[in-house]
Design a protein around this motif. Structure first.
Motif, PDB file in Angstrom:
ATOM      1  N   UNK A  62       0.834  -1.208   0.000  1.00 40.58           N
ATOM      2  CA  UNK A  62       0.000   0.000   0.000  1.00 40.58           C
ATOM      3  C   UNK A  62       0.865   1.252   0.000  1.00 40.58           C
ATOM      4  N   UNK A  63       1.950   1.216   0.779  1.00 39.17           N
ATOM      5  CA  UNK A  63       2.839   2.376   0.823  1.00 39.17           C
ATOM      6  C   UNK A  63       3.475   2.637  -0.548  1.00 39.17           C
ATOM      7  N   UNK A  64       3.865   1.570  -1.226  1.00 36.48           N
ATOM      8  CA  UNK A  64       4.422   1.704  -2.564  1.00 36.48           C
ATOM      9  C   UNK A  64       3.394   2.304  -3.519  1.00 36.48           C
ATOM     10  N   UNK A  65       2.148   1.861  -3.410  1.00 37.16           N
ATOM     11  CA  UNK A  65       1.083   2.400  -4.252  1.00 37.16           C
ATOM     12  C   UNK A  65       0.896   3.898  -4.005  1.00 37.16           C
ATOM     13  N   UNK A  66       0.946   4.309  -2.736  1.00 40.32           N
ATOM     14  CA  UNK A  66       0.794   5.729  -2.400  1.00 40.32           C
ATOM     15  C   UNK A  66       1.944   6.556  -2.981  1.00 40.32           C
ATOM     16  N   UNK A  67       3.163   6.003  -2.859  1.00 39.72           N
ATOM     17  CA  UNK A  67       4.333   6.713  -3.383  1.00 39.72           C
ATOM     18  C   UNK A  67       4.247   6.885  -4.899  1.00 39.72           C
ATOM     19  N   UNK A  68       3.603   5.911  -5.564  1.00 38.72           N
ATOM     20  CA  UNK A  68       3.428   5.976  -7.019  1.00 38.72           C
ATOM     21  C   UNK A  68       2.145   6.725  -7.399  1.00 38.72           C
TER      22      UNK A  68
ATOM     23  N   UNK B  42      -3.599   5.911  -5.914  1.00 41.94           N
ATOM     24  CA  UNK B  42      -4.479   6.016  -4.757  1.00 41.94           C
ATOM     25  C   UNK B  42      -5.653   5.039  -4.812  1.00 41.94           C
ATOM     26  N   UNK B  43      -6.033   4.624  -6.016  1.00 43.41           N
ATOM     27  CA  UNK B  43      -7.117   3.644  -6.142  1.00 43.41           C
ATOM     28  C   UNK B  43      -6.719   2.313  -5.494  1.00 43.41           C
ATOM     29  N   UNK B  44      -5.479   1.860  -5.778  1.00 39.76           N
ATOM     30  CA  UNK B  44      -4.998   0.618  -5.161  1.00 39.76           C
ATOM     31  C   UNK B  44      -4.815   0.796  -3.663  1.00 39.76           C
ATOM     32  N   UNK B  45      -4.288   1.961  -3.251  1.00 40.12           N
ATOM     33  CA  UNK B  45      -4.095   2.235  -1.829  1.00 40.12           C
ATOM     34  C   UNK B  45      -5.419   2.157  -1.076  1.00 40.12           C
ATOM     35  N   UNK B  46      -6.458   2.792  -1.621  1.00 39.28           N
ATOM     36  CA  UNK B  46      -7.777   2.778  -0.967  1.00 39.28           C
ATOM     37  C   UNK B  46      -8.394   1.389  -0.991  1.00 39.28           C
TER      38      UNK B  46
END
Length: 486
Positions: free
Chosen positions: A448-454, A457-461
């Motif tokens: 999730x952190x990697x998704x946020x850094x990239x 946000x859809x994957x993070x959520x």
């Protein structure tokens, strides 16, 4: 195949050598829950006990068909056909459809049993899914002359049945005393005899759960479902019928009567009953204020509990008492079981760290033999636990360098613990499970952190909401992301 198994048969009130009708196949029927409320501990003890029996029969080489029903219709508030339908009453209270109530509490029942690591039954039929079978059985009972219609309700004729069969064979009660002590009830004038019970009940205008039948719209009585479903999946005669001892006097007594009146055969060869629960020496009940749900026992959220106890601790506590004995809950007894369970798990964690020697100070065969003898003696789990503690002592002794064990004996020791702790008792190391959960969650949080850094946000959520739906709450801060069980 194990041929030395002795079961205590409630029907004959003695231990008998277990001889299946169609060896090596075993048919076992256990009365399941009535799913209009949360599962209580008495239910849990019964299903944990029969899970042990199921597991040991399989370990012994039998092919077992384990049928455990779900009662989702026809259960009135009283055993003598009086009161409101429990499902309709709960549905009105929670403003839901009756089948929503059924689904809610069925899922809750399964969730609790998963926490206790019980195996699912081979078949789990529902009363509402077998209305046709129940109607057909009632018709056969009527054709045989043991039931009659009264104003759209079908009653079983106990007096007529008792002229040919022993109605009280399961409890050995005196039929005349039962008749004298049976109180007058509303609707009694519809019955020919005081002990007569309903096979099919005429629906009232306000009845929510109803089905068409040859006698008009109505719903099945409580007892007929088990007779119909056990006959469908196990035959008119099968091996083991089980449940809590509170079912023997009415439900199981009426099951036997219905089945014999239909097929002229005694349905089960062996009847087995688990004993009641007490709290500090007093019978557990809602009215006494000393009854608690499994979740309360796990969390400690009850006035009588000093703290919570894990599911495996509670299961281990139950296994320390024989299934036919009274089980008394107290903080002291649960504390002792918690310590004992941890001691057993700690010893198991050392098994793979033991180094075999050329010779051995210990022989494992006597312990294995004692465990098998104990289980063959009507599933005497307390004696097995004592033997497992002896095995734990050997593990600790070898690990501490105060004794040695050969490779052959070490393999036997590992197999003993695998067979009885994990496969037969169904226990598991909760600490290891927690470690695995932590590792998986750490990995997911990193993703999730990697998704946020990239800026994905859809994957993070999606990860956050997915974990939330499983009861895992994430909390983001400057120091990073932490989690806790919601």
């Amino acid at each position: 195949m194990n041929t030395g198994l002795q079961l205590y048969n409630t029907l004959t009130r003695k231990k008998e050598l277990f001889e299946p009708l169609n060896a090596p196949h075993v048919g076992m029927y256990v009365c399941g829950p009535t799913v209009y409320s949360d599962v209580h501990l008495g239910n849990c003890r019964t299903f944990i006990s029969f899970d042990l029996i199921f597991r040991y029969l399989k370990y012994s080489g039998y092919k077992v068909r384990y049928v455990r029903n779900i009662t989702d219709a026809g259960h009135l508030e009283g055993d003598r056909d009086e009161g409101d339908d429990k499902f309709a009453k709960r549905a009105k209270l929670e403003q839901l459809e009756p089948m929503e109530i059924v689904q809610k509490y069925t899922l809750g029942f399964h969730d609790v049993l998963r926490m206790f690591n019980t195996l699912p039954p081979s078949i789990e039929p529902t009363a509402t899914g077998h209305i046709i079978e129940q109607i057909e059985m009632i018709k056969e009972i009527m054709n045989n002359g043991y039931a009659y219609e009264s104003n759209g309700t079908i009653y079983f004729d106990v007096e007529k049945y008792s002229q040919t069969y022993n109605y009280t064979i399961l409890t050995n009660r005196n039929l005349e005393d039962m008749l004298a002590n049976t109180r007058e009830l509303g609707g009694q004038n519809e019955k020919r005899g005081r002990l007569d019970f309903a096979l099919w009940i005429k629906a009232k205008p306000e009845t929510l759960m109803r089905w068409a039948s040859p006698w008009g719209e109505g719903f099945p009585g409580w007892h007929i479902e088990c007779s119909a479903m056990s006959a469908k999946y196990l035959g008119a005669e099968f091996d083991i019928h089980g449940g809590g001892m509170d079912l023997a006097a009415t439900h199981h007594t009426n099951e036997i009567a219905q089945s014999e009146a239909c097929s002229h055969k005694q349905p089960a060869k062996y009847w087995m009953h688990t004993n009641m629960l007490t709290v500090n020496g007093t019978r557990m009940s809602k009215s006494a204020g000393n009854g608690f749900l499994p979740e309360q026992l796990f969390s400690g959220d009850h006035a009588l509990l000093e703290k919570g106890f894990s599911p495996m601790t509670v299961k281990f506590f139950m296994l320390q008492a024989h299934y036919r004995s009274t089980l008394d809950f107290s903080n002291e007894a649960l504390d002792a079981s918690e310590k004992g369970f941890k001691r057993l798990m700690n010893a198991l964690s050392l098994l793979d760290k033991l180094t075999p020697a050329e010779s051995s100070d210990f022989e494992i065969d006597p312990i294995i033999d004692n465990c098998v003898k104990a289980m063959n003696d009507d599933f005497n789990s307390p004696v097995v636990i004592a033997e497992l503690f002896e095995a734990s002592r050997i593990i600790n002794t070898v690990y501490d360098g105060k004794g040695k064990i050969s490779a052959v004996e070490l393999d036997k020791l590992k197999q003993l613990m695998q067979d009885f702790v994990y496969d037969i008792f169904g226990l598991k190391d909760e600490e290891t499970s927690n470690i695995a959960l932590n590792s998986v969650l750490d990995m997911v949080i990193d993703l999730r952190q990697t998704a946020k850094e990239n800026k994905d946000y859809a994957t993070s959520d999606k990860i956050r909401l997915g974990l939330q739906s499983m009861g895992i709450q994430l909390k983001d801060s400057k120091e990073g992301t932490t989690w806790n069980k919601a």
